[in-house]
Design an enzyme around this catalytic site. Sequence first.
Site, short mmCIF file in Angstrom:
data_model
loop_
_atom_site.label_atom_id
_atom_site.label_comp_id
_atom_site.label_asym_id
_atom_site.label_seq_id
_atom_site.Cartn_x
_atom_site.Cartn_y
_atom_site.Cartn_z
N GLY A 187 0.80 -1.21 -0.02
CA GLY A 187 -0.13 -0.14 0.08
C GLY A 187 0.87 1.32 -0.05
O GLY A 187 1.86 1.24 -0.49
N GLY A 192 2.28 2.43 5.50
CA GLY A 192 3.48 1.59 5.79
C GLY A 192 4.15 2.08 7.21
O GLY A 192 4.52 1.13 7.93
N GLU A 209 5.51 -3.25 0.96
CA GLU A 209 5.59 -2.95 -0.42
C GLU A 209 4.71 -1.58 -0.92
O GLU A 209 3.79 -1.51 -0.60
CB GLU A 209 5.10 -4.18 -1.48
N CYS A 243 1.77 0.86 -8.69
CA CYS A 243 2.79 1.26 -7.90
C CYS A 243 4.10 1.41 -8.49
O CYS A 243 5.13 2.33 -8.15
CB CYS A 243 3.18 0.42 -6.50
#
Length: 494
Positions: A187, A192, A209, A243
């Site tokens: 995310g 994070g 990630e 991402c």
Amino acid sequence: MANCTEIVKGLKDAFRTGKTVPYEWRRQQLEGVLKLLDENKEEIIKSLKKDLHKPPFEAFFEIDQCRNDLIDTMNNLKEWMKPHKVQKPLVNLMDKAFIQKQPYGVVLIIGTWNFPIMLTLMPMFGALAAGNCVLLKTSRISWSISKLLENMVPKYLDNECVKVVNGGTGETTDLLKERYDYIFYTGNTSIGKMVMKAASQYLTPITLELGGKNPVYVDRNCDLRAAANRIIWGKTINAGQTCIAPDYVMCTKDIQGDLIESMKITINDFYKGDPSSSDSYGRLGNERHFQRVKQILDSSKDNIAIGGITNEKENFVSPTVLKDVKFKDPSMQEEMFGPVLPIVPVNNEDEAIEYIVNGEKPLAMYIFSNDKKVKEKFRNCTSSGGLVINDTMLHAGVMTLPFGGVGNSGVGAYHGKLTFDTFCHKRACLERELVLEGLQSVRYPPYTQKKIRIIQMVTKKTLHKSSFMTITYFLVIVMIVAAIVSKMLILFIE
């Protein structure tokens, strides 16, 4: 949602029975995931369309990418599970030295909404392959897929060892109050940091990630038409909600106009002049994300070179290119995560590199050039999770390459065998026999100069000067050890 504490306790109790350790259980779970994908493929595609207006081509790609990695895991699992033998020094010549691959225990996997099948199931089946129990947290944004997984997972997987929880930030916050043996999060960076803070309370190992502003540098020494095709393709997949999507482009002022003209041709070719009516173009995930991207566009009206069209009712933003952007502009302050591509003119590759290295390390970096020196500069002078030269995003499809970030863009990596390794604790194991105890006296007190010399002769390492010298040193050491062993055996027998 059921009580988090009860869910986690149930998973811990299940893990302690040892049922997840055998190969047969792991294989059974992987077969269950495969059946889940194969038997519900059409339903998954419909849900992806409903959540994200995801084109069938992109939906097939997401499912097949996940499925191919799963098949590879199934084909190799038995080999991956084997203890890994390691090299030993001479003093351990008669011992067994190996790495045991142990499951951590209960793993929390927090998935995301932009690729809700691939980025949720891939880490999940990797954790199961490694012998863990899994608590799977899906995203509220991709609600149709989340409900589908909530209903399907119990039908195909071990209900005692795999649980699914749906919800948003509130549910994630509650889950993070519990103690796990491993946490895997996909995310944004802000959440994070929350995950990392929660994990630090118990020193829980994690994989993060994340993302960031992925730079593209386009050199004058390249095919601008090909570069435009590959950049726009990477930027508009899933409406830019990827991402590793190209976030912004740097190029010299003299080629900016030609690059923009090439991008206009590309967008027209891809979407037949009207992305809003194209079956090959998606939408933003929800109204909040739409408003965030629209706000950036509203502050960049003077820079719009292509696109800039929005439709709030559909959360639609057309493929948009911004020209003459400055590093301080609003479009350069955060990850775009949408189909808007700023172009920042720079003097040369050195200025581009300087900007990159002075900022946060990106998840991906893309260089378009036919100049060997330019490519080497970016390869040797920058840091990023991944680097692709003369294309975008394709490294994520090579399962033998690690997928992950560095610094602000993430912690850890996975894909292929690396996913299995991520969810395994590598336990150092040394096994000896209780024989020839007399030979061990050299390491026991009382310590003497003679014992020190013997240990130094046996354990001392030297630099490899040449193959001949290496062999010579090895033979000398073997002869010394043999002489010592012979003498000690004589003393032992006497």
